[in-house]
Motif scaffolding. Structure first.
Motif, mmCIF file in Angstrom:
data_model
loop_
_atom_site.group_PDB
_atom_site.id
_atom_site.type_symbol
_atom_site.label_atom_id
_atom_site.label_comp_id
_atom_site.label_asym_id
_atom_site.label_seq_id
_atom_site.Cartn_x
_atom_site.Cartn_y
_atom_site.Cartn_z
ATOM 1 N N ASN A 26 0.802 -1.170 -0.004
ATOM 2 C CA ASN A 26 -0.054 -0.096 -0.093
ATOM 3 C C ASN A 26 0.693 1.330 0.073
ATOM 4 O OD1 ASN A 26 -3.042 -0.363 0.206
ATOM 5 N ND2 ASN A 26 -2.155 -2.060 1.557
ATOM 6 N N LEU A 27 1.928 1.252 0.785
ATOM 7 C CA LEU A 27 2.856 2.347 0.643
ATOM 8 C C LEU A 27 3.514 2.711 -0.742
ATOM 9 C CD1 LEU A 27 4.814 1.944 4.192
ATOM 10 C CD2 LEU A 27 3.391 3.755 3.647
ATOM 11 N N LEU A 28 3.939 1.668 -1.280
ATOM 12 C CA LEU A 28 4.393 1.705 -2.720
ATOM 13 C C LEU A 28 3.634 2.089 -3.619
ATOM 14 C CD1 LEU A 28 6.839 -1.446 -2.267
ATOM 15 C CD2 LEU A 28 7.449 0.969 -2.313
ATOM 16 N N LYS A 29 2.331 1.392 -3.607
ATOM 17 C CA LYS A 29 1.331 2.037 -4.561
ATOM 18 C C LYS A 29 0.805 3.550 -4.208
ATOM 19 C CE LYS A 29 -0.895 -2.345 -5.419
ATOM 20 N NZ LYS A 29 -0.827 -2.252 -6.970
ATOM 21 N N ALA A 30 1.010 4.036 -3.116
ATOM 22 C CA ALA A 30 0.315 5.277 -2.911
ATOM 23 C C ALA A 30 1.343 6.354 -3.014
ATOM 24 C CB ALA A 30 -0.203 5.408 -1.375
ATOM 25 N N SER A 31 2.801 6.102 -3.298
ATOM 26 C CA SER A 31 3.746 7.252 -3.294
ATOM 27 C C SER A 31 4.653 6.619 -4.042
ATOM 28 C CB SER A 31 4.429 7.392 -1.812
ATOM 29 O OG SER A 31 5.323 8.619 -2.075
ATOM 30 N N ARG A 32 5.419 7.590 -5.041
ATOM 31 C CA ARG A 32 6.360 6.969 -6.055
ATOM 32 C C ARG A 32 7.750 7.533 -5.243
ATOM 33 N NH1 ARG A 32 5.964 3.315 -9.826
ATOM 34 N NH2 ARG A 32 4.092 3.490 -10.725
ATOM 35 N N ASP A 33 7.653 8.174 -4.107
ATOM 36 C CA ASP A 33 8.981 8.652 -3.597
ATOM 37 C C ASP A 33 9.206 7.905 -2.238
ATOM 38 O OD1 ASP A 33 9.287 10.752 -5.129
ATOM 39 O OD2 ASP A 33 7.745 12.080 -3.892
ATOM 40 N N VAL A 34 8.281 7.025 -1.836
ATOM 41 C CA VAL A 34 8.630 6.281 -0.382
ATOM 42 C C VAL A 34 9.429 5.210 -0.664
ATOM 43 C CG1 VAL A 34 6.655 4.817 -0.545
ATOM 44 C CG2 VAL A 34 7.560 5.305 1.539
ATOM 45 N N ARG A 35 10.128 4.772 0.088
ATOM 46 C CA ARG A 35 11.351 3.493 0.053
ATOM 47 C C ARG A 35 10.773 2.673 1.180
ATOM 48 N NH1 ARG A 35 16.382 5.520 1.430
ATOM 49 N NH2 ARG A 35 15.431 7.347 1.881
ATOM 50 N N VAL A 36 10.716 1.451 1.068
ATOM 51 C CA VAL A 36 10.434 0.652 2.118
ATOM 52 C C VAL A 36 11.503 -0.622 2.388
ATOM 53 C CG1 VAL A 36 8.609 -1.273 2.844
ATOM 54 C CG2 VAL A 36 8.002 0.847 1.635
ATOM 55 N N THR A 37 11.620 -0.735 3.313
ATOM 56 C CA THR A 37 12.689 -2.086 3.942
ATOM 57 C C THR A 37 11.778 -2.939 4.789
ATOM 58 O OG1 THR A 37 14.707 -1.027 3.888
ATOM 59 C CG2 THR A 37 14.527 -2.679 4.938
ATOM 60 N N LEU A 38 11.760 -4.163 4.088
ATOM 61 C CA LEU A 38 10.958 -5.283 4.773
ATOM 62 C C LEU A 38 12.049 -6.191 5.618
ATOM 63 C CD1 LEU A 38 8.239 -6.725 2.559
ATOM 64 C CD2 LEU A 38 7.782 -5.777 4.839
ATOM 65 N N ILE A 39 11.947 -6.364 7.025
ATOM 66 C CA ILE A 39 12.853 -7.097 7.762
ATOM 67 C C ILE A 39 12.027 -8.363 8.325
ATOM 68 C CG2 ILE A 39 14.508 -6.937 9.854
ATOM 69 C CD1 ILE A 39 14.450 -4.124 9.377
ATOM 70 N N GLU A 40 12.527 -9.588 7.879
ATOM 71 C CA GLU A 40 11.852 -10.985 8.366
ATOM 72 C C GLU A 40 12.989 -11.848 8.628
ATOM 73 O OE1 GLU A 40 9.964 -13.680 9.362
ATOM 74 O OE2 GLU A 40 8.647 -11.989 8.721
ATOM 75 N N ARG A 41 13.047 -12.069 9.885
ATOM 76 C CA ARG A 41 13.901 -13.172 10.546
ATOM 77 C C ARG A 41 13.852 -14.521 10.084
ATOM 78 N NH1 ARG A 41 11.501 -13.712 16.523
ATOM 79 N NH2 ARG A 41 9.435 -14.681 16.259
ATOM 80 N N ARG A 42 12.668 -14.920 9.368
ATOM 81 C CA ARG A 42 12.341 -16.265 8.874
ATOM 82 C C ARG A 42 13.144 -16.431 7.162
ATOM 83 N NH1 ARG A 42 7.619 -17.289 7.629
ATOM 84 N NH2 ARG A 42 7.993 -19.641 7.322
ATOM 85 N N GLY A 43 13.196 -14.966 6.717
ATOM 86 C CA GLY A 43 13.774 -14.939 5.423
ATOM 87 C C GLY A 43 12.904 -15.553 4.362
ATOM 88 N N VAL A 44 11.689 -15.650 4.805
ATOM 89 C CA VAL A 44 10.409 -16.018 3.931
ATOM 90 C C VAL A 44 9.801 -14.758 3.807
ATOM 91 C CG1 VAL A 44 8.586 -17.731 3.366
ATOM 92 C CG2 VAL A 44 10.750 -18.676 4.523
#
Length: 445
Positions: A26-44
């Motif tokens: 939703n963040l990426l669709k709503a803005s062309r400037d936002v950058r997102v980092t997903l952190i997931e301990r399982r690696g999945v």
């Protein structure tokens, strides 16, 4: 290709299951400037624990027509399924593994559309600190600096049943977390105890079902989740309001004239407003006296697994007991002591395998999750008044130890149940993810 502005907001999301993924999308669709980092301990990334399964007996508990990832695109999932070469469903319920593939497709699309604005980190987030106007997250693989942070940790770790000593936890005959258990390692077990009788138990029972194996499920009330109807019932259009006792009377009156499933479906749509309207005392009264009934009627089984469970009960493969677990001892197997409901004398029995199916921890102050412990210890957040999760404002923003907004720090999903109660199923989470993304983009530090 348009290169995004590097001064756009950077949002770090801790947890990449449904809630974390949909917040990112939703963040990426709503803005062309936002950058997102997903952190997931399982690696999945994408499916999360709930949908990372290939067992064909593990079906969703919500019909596919209400499982679109986007509330304003109700046919999104059905349209995606129409393009797939094969998939499995029973009575309108697809397998959880297929739904995991759907979430993976959403992630792949986001990576294709914004490869330079979406970063995936397979590591455990361990601590967090203020850094200028933003935040710095220490992970098991380095550091991440972000303007805003979303805690999308999902359910807390499994609750530990009473009477489980360290020697039991160290035994190969005891499984603390059923979601990290390979059933093939227990193929010789003949007498199995499942602690709990809810949805987690059902999954474990179906997974562990073998000819000649005896399964016993023990819980305080001995209640099984109820089943969805094969055909959706006629919707109920009544309204509910008042105290827990008043709503219980309204439910009883409504079910005298309408299918109870339709009544609870209607109640679910009002659950958030009802919960928020109750006082702390009323919420506590509901949790103590009515939550078991709510859980088994609200969080239902799809018809296929329900048929499997009732077949196992009828055939003597599965027994459901109501009582209190008092002690577990590790010998060559596990010796279990439990007291039947309403009785004073305990019963002892030996099991080749004991699986903890009690579900997630219900008191956040007891959590051993590194990020949660760090946030509580540093005062960046605090438990909600009932201790169910973290205290948040109306939009999911954390309140710090003094009750003030922890600017730029947010929570989504089960961590917010103290404020919103129903925040575990896709129909609730997808709207929360959309609204939280909008809030973050409108609240730049």
């Amino acid at each position: 290709m348009r290169v995004p502005q590097q001064n756009g907001p950077h949002v770090a999301i801790v947890g990449a299951g449904f809630s974390g993924l949909l917040t990112a999308v939703n963040l990426l669709k709503a803005s062309r400037d936002v950058r997102v980092t997903l952190i997931e301990r399982r690696g999945v990334f994408g499916p999360g624990t709930a949908y990372d399964t290939g067992n064909p007996g593990h079906l969703l508990n919500v019909r596919l027509d209400n499982m679109s990832a986007f509330p304003d695109q109700p046919s999104h999932l059905a349209d995606w399924l129409a393009e797939q070469p094969s998939w499995r469903a029973q009575d309108g319920f697809i397998t959880r593994g297929v739904y995991g593939d759907y979430l993976q497709a959403l992630l792949d699309e986001a990576l294709d559309d914004a490869p330079d604005r979406l970063n995936l980190i397979g590591a455990e987030a361990q601590s967090i600190d203020r850094q200028n106007d933003g935040w710095r997250i220490l992970t098991s693989d380095g550091e991440v600096a972000a303007d805003q942070v979303v805690l999308a940790l999902g359910n807390l770790e499994p609750a530990s049943p009473p009477g489980v000593e360290d020697a039991v936890r160290a035994s190969p005959a005891y499984v603390e977390n059923p979601w990290r258990f390979d059933p093939q390692t227990a193929r010789d077990a003949r007498n199995v105890l499942l602690i709990g009788s809810g949805l987690t138990m059902v999954d474990a029972a179906i997974t562990l079902r073998r000819p000649g194996r005896r399964l016993t499920a023990l819980s305080r009330h001995g209640l099984l989740p109820r089943a969805h109807a094969t055909v959706p019932p006629t919707p109920y259009v009544g309204a509910f309001s008042g105290s827990p006792a008043e709503i219980l009377r309204q439910i009883r009156a409504a079910t005298a004239e309408a299918d109870w499933r339709a009544v609870f479906d209607r109640l679910r749509h009002s659950a958030r407003d009802i919960w928020r309207g109750w006082s702390r005392v009323e919420r506590g009264r509901f949790l103590r006296h009515l939550r078991p009934l709510w859980d088994v009627h609200r969080h239902r089984l799809s018809p296929g697994p329900a048929r499997d469970i009732h077949s196992m009960l009828a055939g003597g493969e599965l027994t459901i007991l109501a009582g209190k677990l008092t002690e577990l001892k590790a010998t060559d197997v596990i010796e279990v002591s439990w007291r039947p409901r309403g009785k004073k004398r305990a019963i002892k029995e030996r099991f080749d395998l004991v699986v903890n199916c009690t579900g997630p921890l219900g008191v956040i102050s007891k959590s051993t999750e590194p990020m949660i412990r760090d946030i509580l210890d540093k005062g960046y957040g605090r438990p909600d008044p009932l201790g169910l999760g973290l205290q948040v404002d109306d939009e999911g923003g954390l309140l710090d130890g003094a009750g003030a907004p922890a600017r730029g720090l947010h929570a989504i999903g089960p961590l917010t149940r103290g404020a919103f109660w129903e925040m575990t199923a896709v129909p609730d989470l997808r709207g929360q993810a959309r609204d939280l993304a909008a809030r973050i983009l409108s609240d730049r530090p």
